[in-house]
Design a protein around this motif. Structure first.
Motif, mmCIF file in Angstrom:
data_model
loop_
_atom_site.group_PDB
_atom_site.id
_atom_site.type_symbol
_atom_site.label_atom_id
_atom_site.label_comp_id
_atom_site.label_asym_id
_atom_site.label_seq_id
_atom_site.Cartn_x
_atom_site.Cartn_y
_atom_site.Cartn_z
ATOM 1 N N ILE A 1 -13.661 -13.795 5.732
ATOM 2 C CA ILE A 1 -12.210 -14.264 5.858
ATOM 3 C C ILE A 1 -11.184 -13.475 4.697
ATOM 4 O O ILE A 1 -10.135 -12.945 5.298
ATOM 5 C CB ILE A 1 -12.178 -15.603 6.195
ATOM 6 C CG1 ILE A 1 -10.764 -16.050 6.155
ATOM 7 C CG2 ILE A 1 -12.513 -16.327 4.563
ATOM 8 C CD1 ILE A 1 -10.449 -17.529 6.453
ATOM 9 N N TRP A 2 -11.692 -13.369 3.526
ATOM 10 C CA TRP A 2 -10.860 -13.037 2.734
ATOM 11 C C TRP A 2 -11.067 -11.469 2.645
ATOM 12 O O TRP A 2 -9.764 -10.752 2.699
ATOM 13 C CB TRP A 2 -11.516 -13.402 1.369
ATOM 14 C CG TRP A 2 -10.957 -12.821 0.121
ATOM 15 C CD1 TRP A 2 -12.001 -12.220 -0.958
ATOM 16 C CD2 TRP A 2 -9.764 -12.568 -0.642
ATOM 17 N NE1 TRP A 2 -10.935 -11.761 -1.911
ATOM 18 C CE2 TRP A 2 -9.701 -11.915 -1.627
ATOM 19 C CE3 TRP A 2 -8.371 -12.835 0.135
ATOM 20 C CZ2 TRP A 2 -8.486 -11.605 -2.419
ATOM 21 C CZ3 TRP A 2 -7.227 -12.660 -0.433
ATOM 22 C CH2 TRP A 2 -7.293 -11.751 -1.825
ATOM 23 N N ALA B 1 0.949 -1.249 0.019
ATOM 24 C CA ALA B 1 0.122 0.010 -0.099
ATOM 25 C C ALA B 1 0.710 1.217 0.131
ATOM 26 O O ALA B 1 0.656 2.191 -0.607
ATOM 27 C CB ALA B 1 -0.707 0.012 1.106
ATOM 28 N N PHE B 2 1.868 1.278 0.689
ATOM 29 C CA PHE B 2 2.889 2.352 0.684
ATOM 30 C C PHE B 2 3.475 2.778 -0.586
ATOM 31 O O PHE B 2 3.379 3.935 -1.072
ATOM 32 C CB PHE B 2 4.030 2.194 1.674
ATOM 33 C CG PHE B 2 5.112 3.051 1.779
ATOM 34 C CD1 PHE B 2 4.939 4.305 2.070
ATOM 35 C CD2 PHE B 2 6.366 2.509 1.661
ATOM 36 C CE1 PHE B 2 6.124 5.147 2.119
ATOM 37 C CE2 PHE B 2 7.388 3.319 1.452
ATOM 38 C CZ PHE B 2 7.415 4.650 1.703
ATOM 39 N N LYS B 3 3.792 1.768 -1.207
ATOM 40 C CA LYS B 3 4.387 1.822 -2.627
ATOM 41 C C LYS B 3 3.285 2.341 -3.699
ATOM 42 O O LYS B 3 3.540 3.130 -4.694
ATOM 43 C CB LYS B 3 5.246 0.380 -3.263
ATOM 44 C CG LYS B 3 6.119 -0.141 -2.312
ATOM 45 C CD LYS B 3 7.252 0.680 -2.381
ATOM 46 C CE LYS B 3 8.512 -0.270 -1.618
ATOM 47 N NZ LYS B 3 9.823 0.478 -1.510
ATOM 48 N N ARG B 4 2.330 1.695 -3.521
ATOM 49 C CA ARG B 4 1.198 2.100 -4.399
ATOM 50 C C ARG B 4 0.491 3.519 -4.059
ATOM 51 O O ARG B 4 0.398 4.308 -5.285
ATOM 52 C CB ARG B 4 -0.252 1.235 -4.102
ATOM 53 C CG ARG B 4 0.001 -0.395 -4.623
ATOM 54 C CD ARG B 4 -1.317 -1.062 -4.114
ATOM 55 N NE ARG B 4 -2.215 -0.905 -4.799
ATOM 56 C CZ ARG B 4 -2.335 -1.358 -6.089
ATOM 57 N NH1 ARG B 4 -1.598 -2.487 -6.629
ATOM 58 N NH2 ARG B 4 -3.775 -1.409 -6.542
ATOM 59 N N ALA B 5 0.741 4.142 -3.146
ATOM 60 C CA ALA B 5 0.299 5.106 -2.781
ATOM 61 C C ALA B 5 1.174 6.348 -3.482
ATOM 62 O O ALA B 5 0.673 7.644 -3.671
ATOM 63 C CB ALA B 5 0.259 5.702 -1.197
ATOM 64 N N PRO C 1 5.246 -6.887 4.409
ATOM 65 C CA PRO C 1 4.442 -5.373 4.409
ATOM 66 C C PRO C 1 4.903 -4.653 5.693
ATOM 67 O O PRO C 1 4.668 -3.479 5.501
ATOM 68 C CB PRO C 1 2.772 -5.907 4.539
ATOM 69 C CG PRO C 1 3.014 -7.523 4.944
ATOM 70 C CD PRO C 1 4.126 -8.084 4.410
ATOM 71 N N GLN C 2 5.130 -5.227 6.717
ATOM 72 C CA GLN C 2 5.380 -4.546 8.039
ATOM 73 C C GLN C 2 7.039 -4.616 8.365
ATOM 74 O O GLN C 2 7.571 -4.369 9.245
ATOM 75 C CB GLN C 2 4.601 -4.874 9.136
ATOM 76 C CG GLN C 2 3.265 -4.819 9.140
ATOM 77 C CD GLN C 2 2.644 -5.484 10.176
ATOM 78 O OE1 GLN C 2 2.367 -4.788 11.159
ATOM 79 N NE2 GLN C 2 2.084 -6.584 10.252
ATOM 80 N N LEU D 1 -8.073 -6.218 4.281
ATOM 81 C CA LEU D 1 -8.284 -4.815 4.881
ATOM 82 C C LEU D 1 -7.059 -4.593 5.723
ATOM 83 O O LEU D 1 -6.427 -3.713 5.960
ATOM 84 C CB LEU D 1 -9.609 -4.743 5.348
ATOM 85 C CG LEU D 1 -10.699 -4.508 4.491
ATOM 86 C CD1 LEU D 1 -12.003 -4.576 5.139
ATOM 87 C CD2 LEU D 1 -10.394 -3.155 3.763
ATOM 88 N N GLN D 2 -6.703 -5.682 6.439
ATOM 89 C CA GLN D 2 -5.784 -5.956 7.531
ATOM 90 C C GLN D 2 -4.501 -5.823 7.014
ATOM 91 O O GLN D 2 -3.475 -5.288 7.910
ATOM 92 C CB GLN D 2 -6.056 -6.935 8.442
ATOM 93 C CG GLN D 2 -7.174 -7.135 9.395
ATOM 94 C CD GLN D 2 -7.436 -8.592 9.851
ATOM 95 O OE1 GLN D 2 -6.922 -9.662 9.358
ATOM 96 N NE2 GLN D 2 -7.853 -8.720 11.181
ATOM 97 N N ASP D 3 -4.155 -6.259 5.827
ATOM 98 C CA ASP D 3 -2.756 -6.562 5.250
ATOM 99 C C ASP D 3 -2.575 -5.250 4.394
ATOM 100 O O ASP D 3 -2.812 -5.106 3.420
ATOM 101 C CB ASP D 3 -2.909 -7.831 4.677
ATOM 102 C CG ASP D 3 -1.401 -8.182 4.037
ATOM 103 O OD1 ASP D 3 -0.537 -7.351 4.238
ATOM 104 O OD2 ASP D 3 -1.134 -9.008 3.439
ATOM 105 N N SER D 4 -1.290 -4.378 5.041
ATOM 106 C CA SER D 4 -1.222 -3.278 4.116
ATOM 107 C C SER D 4 -0.463 -3.796 2.733
ATOM 108 O O SER D 4 -0.258 -2.942 1.988
ATOM 109 C CB SER D 4 -0.183 -2.521 4.898
ATOM 110 O OG SER D 4 0.888 -3.121 5.073
#
Lengths: 420, 420, 420, 420
Positions: free
Chosen positions: D187-188, A157-161, A387-388, D193-196
């Motif tokens: 679940i999906w 998400a960081f790269k995508r942003a 991702p983290q 949403l949780q996974d950046s």
């Protein structure tokens, strides 16, 4: 070791804030040989990072170095766009004879520009052109590159942003074991494809890494890859394997998908392809897909002839017999044994990997960064992924010796202990 | 000269149909020095193409070659991502001292990946991020690269079609003199910006080449560039100058925009930056725009250290005094005189250019291809440009001697005559 | 007149802030007849707004009212999706016999849903489907609707911003006289189409209003419309005339494009089509374009049978001879004369229009709003238009009497004077 | 019954090929009362389709008819854009007092245009504007409308293809029980949403139907809806319930989401809102979301005053006590009992539904179309739904009598038998 304060001023004042690796490794590197880098003060660092997988044959590999110096000294063509050159011919013939033919792979070879993201952009363009559809399926935690086409199929998400525009035409699907085995493989993906009311724009292609390097050392099982190849065949989607980080022997065989026994429609290769850290990439595809018009995709540096020379030398030196693969798997076993022990000694630790790419995880995601920091102080270069940044990534040169491997694993074990 | 049939079989059977330059120059090049290439049969070709502007200092320039060989021999870091290295520090300091400071340019330096399209992608990302808008204005017949972000602001319909998706978020505006002087500069562009009912999505930035190399050697006047810079300032749009082909001295000064006295917000440089044909590019921008997060844009080959070495050597050798610029302008005058004569002798012929980039046009658009083909037979490498390949493009090395220049211009004149 | 404070509380507390007209006309309307509305306190307002062009035959026109009441009383089908009904058959036959055949127009008739934006969405879908291209050219200050497809070809930046996503696939071109006659018609548009390097995505269609009602009463000359039709024909683009506000007699003839002698490929009609203010719209197109699959576009209220009834009655009553057109042009002349006098008496004033749609402008853009406010106080309903609400828009019912027209024009003149 | 050949010529020659319902019901309807339609030859049809849910109170309901005729006869305002009118005030007060307040719902009311797709477009715009994000999550087999914004969140591939552009900014998720209970709810979706690193563009909102009418009578369980509402709350996404087909009492209570005890952020209502088949829709939202600027979204027919009148009458007549809901549930039980028996008698048959919306399915998807065809011959109007038209959809008026219900169910049973 004793550190004098390195002179980093021009980096901090002139270079953009976007710089990143230099922040974690605050020294100035000067030269390198095999598995070791040396900073300008003469400190030595064991390299378990290998240029993010671009230095599978070690730094300044002497065999490749000799070939490169000879070529440069004799004023071989340096820059050639896509002109025919003797260096390019030698590379094509070597690649055909050493890589493609022995594996029964009938691929056309495209020089899409010298970087991985160029290769991915070309692959996506071709898939869309062949199928006449815009949509591409990628996987959770995929990493395929930073230009807009490749970024749209990248998960982070960081790269995508950073794109500054909404990234569209891509749909993520769960990578192998993403839902912890709680759902059957492809249950969701296949149902979407079967159901004309699902709302999924029919994909032109699926792009996948066999092991997600940046995404956290997520290893796809061979049967999952076979299931994916089968799904693609049954639903008229092209299968693109992005082998930029995992190809060139990282997992053992030259291509990481060989173990699964699948034949992707399109393959991207880069990173260790030149073997010397020189920018070079390829997009490979089945002959029937070669519907490109002359010049429809181009690029100034797609004919990086010095890279052709080192790439040919690397193939000749390392891939004409099965030694490299055996050695990689052997070092992998050595690594796995050490990681098994480390995780046995630390609650909440886990590991995963294949060939010579391994990840070490902890319940506390911040732990990985601490370990890498401590390892650096101890003279070992290690990076995080995921991702983290929650995974310690082990990516030594494939030419690492058993002794170097042991040295690094001992330092790692110490760094783990000292950050507990 | 007598030609034996070159062995091109591996190119025609194994390489993708996308290959292009090799089709117009059906031989196999082997080595090169200065302004000359040599094929494997020993034939010599005078190079008025210069790697599409990537070889401004000639092939295998001895000064750069020495520096490169020394670096490789001493096992300098080859591949460094964005780690701090002595080679990178030397480059940054040299670039600051030789290029930026003497010109009063206060730019941050970003290493966006080694190719021009990487640099453009980074520039567009940054502009969108800074302004919070998606739209970019480009110009008719612009060429900025092949990855999706850069392709969306490229004019050529054939290249655009290769994308396989609709290219959006870009709007073309007329380049200087596009409408043959029949309309005031920027009348349309400015009216769109002023009128909140115009339907133009407000642009984050404008991207422009000062001379369109691929687009047909279209030369923007200095006053037009100043008008554009002024328009950008008044309407809160960033001005991006893509100096990938025209920078590094091609038009005389190091940056092609210097003559106009403008200071772009963002500049992309690549092609001749390494000076040796090695992949290398930069994105430069005003410090206040440097809002990148660490690692928000990255790339495997963004630290191509051998290229840092040759780039530093090139700056030291050619840009510490004004000689290079003078020489380029002098060769340009020599070229213009010859083109004036050629066009005087051929009805329907015209020419245009600046510095050492020139175009020769004919009423019959097919003529340019014929001339280039004939020139090749006569031992001169020339390429076409323009949307219909209707322009003969002259792009010799800046280090070309007056005698080599004369030789090439005579061959050109002969090729023009013989294809009339 | 004396105003008691109207009870607006439920509007201000319960209705969304998006409400707009009610803000300029702070009263509660109760009933209406012909050219007059009455509020709940019995105040009378002369209507020079006519439901934004939806009430060309006046409010509650008795002929249409009778037909509607009869239909409702006898329990005619009210809601019919696209079922065949007697009311629909009657409408289709009447539309064919009264509108299409006498004008030699061979159009298929589509019921795309009851509003103008539905008709535009269907027109754009069909054009894209027929041509296999995504891009649509629209014009500066165009207004085509609020759903995403129609909004993307609408000029107003404020409305566009409401989309919440970047609006793409549309490119604005200059409407007639947009650049004050300083450039030849279509010089820019045609050059972009001719030049394969221009960067314009080849359009599927061009959508245009003959007079831009919302955009500021901008009147396209007949020769400009003919030039546009010719351009579309030569460059394989469909011509869509959006006649939603200007059709149904507003400019004189039933279709506003008749005067120019052009035959668009696709036409959208709505607003005054039902004649009674009931939601109803049509998308008309040449038979060879009718490649729709059954149900490929649908909509719950596309069979608004009461609207069929009033529409048929309106066509029968007003369009079987040429009286309506003559009367409209006559009232238009009356209007123009009055506007000529007003502008003669006020420096900086100007007017423009055609048929019974007129606009009055002032150098000070704020003036229009002041005039409309004062007119309301004087019992005349007038709205502004244009990107800055800088135009006073006159849009009386076509059935307005000469006396009513005079009354309104006198009030307008007074409002102009009193706000000077 | 005996059929004379209806005169359909003007439909087949003049109306577009896009027409659909008229193909399955080849007659010309003329009038209707309650649960019955009559064609022009006097044949009677029992209506189990109810205008696709737009005629919940039956055709030409006498209570609404009286109110409508009175209003039209006294020349009430017919067309009012968003002017304040007495009819609009009465509707707003009635809607507040009868619908919102008794349910404790604090919503602002927006008139987005008269059709369901207008309401959805407004809802999506507002959600994107409020959250500053482009992406919307919808569900498999969702149906939200035909304009581009609504179509992008609609599942049906055939309808989507009509767009002529790639539909983006929407991501489908599995509707309740989509994977046959083989995976945990959400679940999906939640993992993405949780996974950046998941690659999901963070959604502004989720749009859902509680029962998918067009998608195949798929019924979401109350606990699934509560889970979804909870997911939205935890991940900062707005919850939009599209109650266009299932609202206005179709499932029992006025809003279909009441049973689940959730309070959506945004609700769309249309179809049976006017109660008389007149085009009318609303977008409701929590007051804190009302950040619209005046006129930022508009539409010509957003003030359909005759629809306000019938809507107020319907609310007054049917929703001031709990009778309507009880009756609907009672008729639903009657329906379920009959369907239970039919499916018991036919192998491979199944049924599902809630309130007065029911679906009957068979293993052979073609069966549904056969049954509907036979039912028409027997005087019963029934439609199919689902991606393959594989579901017989029962959608009678809520005012249907037990005897009419029995009559229709008997005909259905016969049609099932006769097509076995």
């Amino acid at each position: 070791m004793t550190m004098t304060q390195p002179d980093l001023s021009v980096f901090t004042t002139l270079e953009s804030e976007v710089r990143s690796y230099c922040r974690g490794w605050p020294t100035v590197f000067d030269r390198a040989q095999g598995s070791y880098l040396y900073d300008e003060d003469g400190h030595r660092y064991l390299d378990f990072f290998a240029g993010a997988g671009s230095l599978n044959y070690g730094h300044n590999n002497p065999v490749l170095k000799r070939a490169l110096l000879d070529y440069l000294e004799r004023d071989g063509i340096t820059h050639g766009l896509d002109m025919s050159t003797t260096a390019k011919r030698a590379f094509l013939e070597t690649f055909r004879d050493v890589v493609l033919r022995p594996r029964g792979l009938d691929y056309k070879v495209m020089f899409p520009g010298p970087t991985g993201t160029n290769a991915v952009e070309a692959a996506l363009k071709l898939a869309r052109k062949v199928k006449g559809r815009e949509s591409i399926v990628s996987f959770t935690n995929a990493f395929h590159g930073m230009s807009l086409g490749a970024l749209a199929v990248t998960g982070n998400a960081f790269k995508r942003a950073g794109a500054g525009i909404p990234l569209v035409h891509g749909t993520p699907m769960p990578f192998d074991d993403y839902l912890d085995g709680r759902t059957p493989d492809f249950i969701w993906f296949e149902r979407l494809l079967q159901d004309s009311g699902s709302g999924l724009n029919k994909p032109a292609a699926v792009i996948v890494e066999t092991v997600q390097g940046e995404g956290g050392i997520n290893v796809a099982r061979a049967e999952w890859l076979r299931g994916l190849a089968d799904l693609c065949a049954r639903h008229d989607m092209l299968l693109i394997v992005d082998d930029i980080q995992m190809g060139c022997g990282r997992t053992g065989p030259f291509f990481s998908f060989e173990e699964a026994g699948i034949v992707p429609d399109i393959v991207t290769v880069s990173k260790s392809l030149s073997g010397y850290g020189l920018p070079f990439s390829l997009t490979l595809f089945k002959p029937e897909l070669d519907i490109w018009e002359p010049g429809e995709h181009n690029g100034t540096f797609r004919g990086n002839n010095p890279a052709f020379v080192t790439a040919s030398a690397a193939l000749d030196a390392y891939w004409t017999d099965g030694q490299m693969e055996k050695q990689t798997l052997s070092r992998g076993e050595q690594t796995e044994a050490a990681l098994r022990q480390i995780t046995a000694e630390h609650a909440g630790a886990g590991y995963r990997g294949r060939g010579l790419v391994w990840g070490l995880t902890f319940d506390d995601p911040a732990r990985a960064t601490d370990i890498c920091r401590r390892a650096f102080e101890l003279g070992l270069l290690l990076e995080t992924s995921g991702p983290q940044s929650e995974v310690v990534k082990l990516l030594p040169a494939l030419t690492v010796s058993p002794e170097e491997m042991d040295e690094g694993l001992l330092v790692l074990a110490r760094a783990v202990r000292e950050t507990a």
